[in-house]
Design a protein around this motif. Structure first.
Motif, PDB file in Angstrom:
ATOM      1  N   GLU A 154      -7.032 -11.181   5.521  1.00 45.03           N
ATOM      2  CA  GLU A 154      -6.229 -10.714   6.585  1.00 45.03           C
ATOM      3  C   GLU A 154      -4.942 -11.665   6.335  1.00 45.03           C
ATOM      4  O   GLU A 154      -3.835 -11.783   7.034  1.00 45.03           O
ATOM      5  CB  GLU A 154      -6.670 -11.152   7.884  1.00 45.03           C
ATOM      6  N   ARG A 155      -4.932 -12.882   5.569  1.00 38.86           N
ATOM      7  CA  ARG A 155      -4.088 -13.756   5.409  1.00 38.86           C
ATOM      8  C   ARG A 155      -2.774 -13.318   4.386  1.00 38.86           C
ATOM      9  O   ARG A 155      -1.583 -13.745   4.607  1.00 38.86           O
ATOM     10  CB  ARG A 155      -4.337 -15.225   4.738  1.00 38.86           C
ATOM     11  N   ILE A 156      -3.116 -12.170   3.622  1.00 39.29           N
ATOM     12  CA  ILE A 156      -1.899 -11.577   3.059  1.00 39.29           C
ATOM     13  C   ILE A 156      -1.169 -10.322   4.067  1.00 39.29           C
ATOM     14  O   ILE A 156      -1.995  -9.418   4.220  1.00 39.29           O
ATOM     15  CB  ILE A 156      -2.475 -10.992   1.740  1.00 39.29           C
ATOM     16  N   PRO A 157      -0.092 -10.409   4.028  1.00 41.36           N
ATOM     17  CA  PRO A 157       0.580  -9.337   5.125  1.00 41.36           C
ATOM     18  C   PRO A 157       0.552  -8.200   4.122  1.00 41.36           C
ATOM     19  O   PRO A 157       0.513  -8.186   2.661  1.00 41.36           O
ATOM     20  CB  PRO A 157       1.915  -9.896   5.207  1.00 41.36           C
ATOM     21  N   ARG A 158       0.278  -6.928   4.766  1.00 41.49           N
ATOM     22  CA  ARG A 158       0.328  -5.651   4.083  1.00 41.49           C
ATOM     23  C   ARG A 158       1.825  -4.816   4.473  1.00 41.49           C
ATOM     24  O   ARG A 158       1.764  -5.009   5.717  1.00 41.49           O
ATOM     25  CB  ARG A 158      -0.768  -4.820   4.581  1.00 41.49           C
ATOM     26  N   HIS A 207      -7.319  -2.159   2.038  1.00 43.15           N
ATOM     27  CA  HIS A 207      -5.942  -1.672   2.360  1.00 43.15           C
ATOM     28  C   HIS A 207      -5.602  -1.553   3.654  1.00 43.15           C
ATOM     29  O   HIS A 207      -4.196  -1.212   3.904  1.00 43.15           O
ATOM     30  CB  HIS A 207      -5.951  -0.137   1.557  1.00 43.15           C
ATOM     31  N   GLY A 208      -6.278  -1.830   4.824  1.00 45.42           N
ATOM     32  CA  GLY A 208      -6.000  -1.944   6.093  1.00 45.42           C
ATOM     33  C   GLY A 208      -6.430  -0.692   6.773  1.00 45.42           C
ATOM     34  O   GLY A 208      -5.870   0.559   6.601  1.00 45.42           O
ATOM     35  N   LEU A 209      -7.435  -0.908   7.648  1.00 48.07           N
ATOM     36  CA  LEU A 209      -8.335   0.066   8.194  1.00 48.07           C
ATOM     37  C   LEU A 209      -7.670   1.176   9.113  1.00 48.07           C
ATOM     38  O   LEU A 209      -7.659   2.364   8.950  1.00 48.07           O
ATOM     39  CB  LEU A 209      -9.301  -0.549   9.313  1.00 48.07           C
ATOM     40  N   VAL A 213       0.842  -1.091  -0.025  1.00 43.45           N
ATOM     41  CA  VAL A 213      -0.040   0.073  -0.059  1.00 43.45           C
ATOM     42  C   VAL A 213       1.011   1.314   0.040  1.00 43.45           C
ATOM     43  O   VAL A 213       1.918   1.278   0.717  1.00 43.45           O
ATOM     44  CB  VAL A 213      -1.030   0.135   1.217  1.00 43.45           C
ATOM     45  N   ASP A 214       0.874   2.037  -0.970  1.00 37.74           N
ATOM     46  CA  ASP A 214       1.455   3.300  -1.288  1.00 37.74           C
ATOM     47  C   ASP A 214       0.671   4.440  -0.408  1.00 37.74           C
ATOM     48  O   ASP A 214      -0.166   4.990  -1.280  1.00 37.74           O
ATOM     49  CB  ASP A 214       1.891   3.507  -2.534  1.00 37.74           C
ATOM     50  N   LEU A 215       0.877   4.818   0.504  1.00 44.68           N
ATOM     51  CA  LEU A 215       0.187   5.785   1.569  1.00 44.68           C
ATOM     52  C   LEU A 215       0.441   7.128   0.840  1.00 44.68           C
ATOM     53  O   LEU A 215      -0.541   8.283   0.680  1.00 44.68           O
ATOM     54  CB  LEU A 215       0.668   5.804   2.924  1.00 44.68           C
ATOM     55  N   GLU A 216       1.593   7.318   0.192  1.00 43.33           N
ATOM     56  CA  GLU A 216       1.909   8.619  -0.793  1.00 43.33           C
ATOM     57  C   GLU A 216       0.683   8.697  -1.750  1.00 43.33           C
ATOM     58  O   GLU A 216       0.354  10.067  -1.718  1.00 43.33           O
ATOM     59  CB  GLU A 216       3.203   8.657  -1.231  1.00 43.33           C
ATOM     60  N   ARG A 217       0.386   7.838  -2.381  1.00 45.96           N
ATOM     61  CA  ARG A 217      -0.652   7.796  -3.486  1.00 45.96           C
ATOM     62  C   ARG A 217      -2.113   8.065  -2.797  1.00 45.96           C
ATOM     63  O   ARG A 217      -2.843   8.878  -3.432  1.00 45.96           O
ATOM     64  CB  ARG A 217      -0.616   6.770  -4.215  1.00 45.96           C
TER      65      ARG A 217
END
Ligand SMILES: *Cc1c(COP(=O)(O)O)cnc(C)c1O
Length: 400
Positions: A383-387, A63-65, A32-36
C-alpha cells in the motif's frame, strides 16, 4: 508568499484539505490499465465459454481490490472470489453487488458476518456445515454455500473418496442454499502434469453422488488460471481465474493459450546521479564493487514497498529505453542502478515492470530473477505505492 492565509499553520488549526488530499507525492507508481483487465476477462470468457468467477483476493493480486472489482463488475463478471471474509465485506461496503464467494476456510464465529453481508461461504467439513446451519437458524436467514471437496491439494475440503455423507447432509440442510461444489487444482500450471486428470476424475466421482441421490447438481467449478490455460476438462460450469485475469502467467515457462495483456506496470524516477570510482562498493555490505569508473543512479523504491531484496545485483530496470542492472543490495526505500556510460537525469522515468522504448520487463521475468513465482511479486507490492488507474469507467475510491 501572498497566499499566507491559505497555508496550513499550526495556529490556524488542521489543514482542512489534509483528509481528502491523496498522499501520493512520490513519483513511484503502480499503473493499472483497466482496459487490459477488461480485455483479459473477455478473452478468458470467449476461450472457455462458461461464466467467470474473477479472483480478487490479496488486494486483487496487488492491483487494488475495490477498483478492480468495480471494473470487473462493470464488464459483467458473473461472480467474484476472495480469500477472507474481511475482503468480501470491503467489497460490499464499496457497493459491489455481484455474488462473492469467500474461498478460505471459515471459523464458526464468522458465519453471522458472512450472512449479514450476503457473502457465499466455503463449507469444507461436516462440522463446519453444522456451524453454518446453527448460525443461519439463529439469524433466521439462509446461508449460501459452496461445498469444498479435496481431490489432491490436501489443503481444505472433504476428501473426494469420503464426500458422500457430507453431500447428503448439505442437500438435506434446511438453513443452507447449496449453490456450488468445488475443488482446487494443485499442478495445473504444468501442462504436462498427470495430476490434473486425476483430480478431474476424483471431482467427477464426488459430483456423481448428487445424481446418485437424485439431488440437483450445484454449480461445479474447478479451474484456476492453469486450468483455464491448459485443461479444458476442468472448465465445467464456471472457472476461477486469478493471475491470468491480470495478464500474468502462473508458470513463466508455459505458452499462453489466450492472448492476455499485463494490466500492471511499475515505474519510478531517478532521484540521484553520481559517478562511482573503480574499486568503490555500492550499498549495504559493499557487495558490489565498481569494476571501472561508472555512472550510478539511485531509484526511490525498495523492499519496504515490496520490491524484492532478492533482486540485489540481479534485477534490471529500463531508463531511456535501455536495460541496466541493479547493483548492490536493494535497501528498504532505495536501490542503485549501474548505467555504465549511458546518460540519465534526475526525474527520468525508471521502469521496473512494463515497457519503455522497445524494451520490456515482465512480472514473470522479475519473478525468475528473484527466485520466486509471479504471484509473490504482484501481491508483495504494498500500500505504500500509489496506484494510478487508466482506461476504466471506475471512479476513484472516495469520490461520490
Ligand atoms: C487463488 C485461488 C484461485 C486463483 O488461482 P490463480 O492461479 O491465480 O488463477 C482459484 N481458486 C482458489 C480456491 C484459489 O485459492
Amino acid at each position: 508568499m501572498g497566499a499566507m492565509s491559505t497555508q496550513p499553520h499550526a495556529h490556524l488549526g488542521p489543514d482542512p484539505h489534509e483528509a481528502t488530499r491523496p498522499i501520493d507525492e512520490r513519483p513511484t507508481r503502480i499503473r493499472v490499465d483497466l482496459e487490459r483487465l477488461g480485455h483479459n476477462l473477455r478473452a478468458i470468457r470467449s476461450h472457455v465459454g462458461v461464466p467467470v468467477m474473477g479472483i480478487v483476493k490479496a488486494n486483487a493480486y496487488g492491483h487494488g481490490l475495490v477498483q478492480v472489482a468495480r471494473h470487473l463488475q462493470a464488464e459483467g463478471v458473473e461472480q467474484l472470489g476472495v480469500a477472507f471474509v474481511e475482503e468480501g465485506i470491503a467489497l460490499r461496503r464499496a457497493g459491489i453487488d455481484v455474488p462473492i464467494l469467500v474461498l478460505g476456510g471459515i471459523f464458526g464465529h464468522q458465519v453471522g458476518r458472512f450472512i449479514a453481508h450476503d457473502l457465499e461461504i466455503t463449507v469444507s467439513s461436516l462440522d463446519k456445515l453444522r456451524q453454518v446451519e446453527s448460525a443461519a437458524e439463529a439469524m433466521g436467514r439462509k446461508a449460501v454455500i459452496h461445498l469444498k471437496v479435496d481431490t489432491g491439494m490436501e489443503r481444505i475440503g472433504v476428501h473426494s473418496y469420503s464426500a458422500g455423507p457430507f453431500i447428503e447432509a448439505a442437500v438435506a440442510s434446511d438453513w443452507c442454499v447449496l449453490k456450488g461444489v468445488y475443488s482446487h487444482l494443485a499442478c495445473a500450471d504444468d501442462p504436462g502434469s498427470p495430476m490434473t486428470a486425476r483430480q478431474v476424475e476424483r471431482f467427477a466421482e464426488a459430483c456423481a453422488h448428487f445424481t446418485r441421490i437424485g439431488a440437483p447438481m450445484p454449480i461445479r467449478h474447478l479451474a484456476n488460471s492453469g486450468g483455464v490455460l491448459h485443461f479444458p476438462d476442468t472448465w465445467l460450469d464456471m472457472v476461477r481465474p486469478g493471475i491470468v485475469l491480470y495478464g500474468v502467467l502462473p508458470d513463466p515457462a508455459s505458452r499462453p493459450a489466450i492472448a492476455v495483456q499485463p494490466a500492471m506496470s511499475l515505474v519510478s524516477q531517478v532521484v540521484y546521479f553520481k559517478v562511482v570510482k573503480a574499486g568503490h562498493g555500492v550499498s549495504y555490505g559493499a557487495t558490489w564493487v565498481a569494476p571501472r569508473d561508472t555512472r550510478v543512479v539511485t531509484v526511490p523504491i525498495g523492499y519496504g514497498d515490496g520490491f524484492p531484496r532478492a533482486l540485489s545485483s540481479r534485477g534490471e530496470v529500463l531508463i531511456r529505453g535501455r536495460r541496466h542492472p541493479i547493483v548492490g543490495r536493494v535497501c528498504m526505500d532505495q536501490f542503485m542502478v549501474d548505467i555504465g556510460d549511458g546518460s540519465a537525469w534526475n526525474e527520468d522515468e525508471v521502469v521496473l515492470v512494463g515497457a519503455q522504448g522497445g524494451e520490456g520487463i515482465s512480472v514473470e521475468g522479475v519473478a525468475v530473477q528473484a527466485g520466486t513465482v509471479p504471484y509473490e511479486i504482484l501481491v508483495g507490492l504494498n500500500e505504500r505505492i500509489p496506484r494510478d488507474y487508466r482506461g476504466g469507467a471506475s471512479v476513484p475510491v472516495g469520490v461520490p
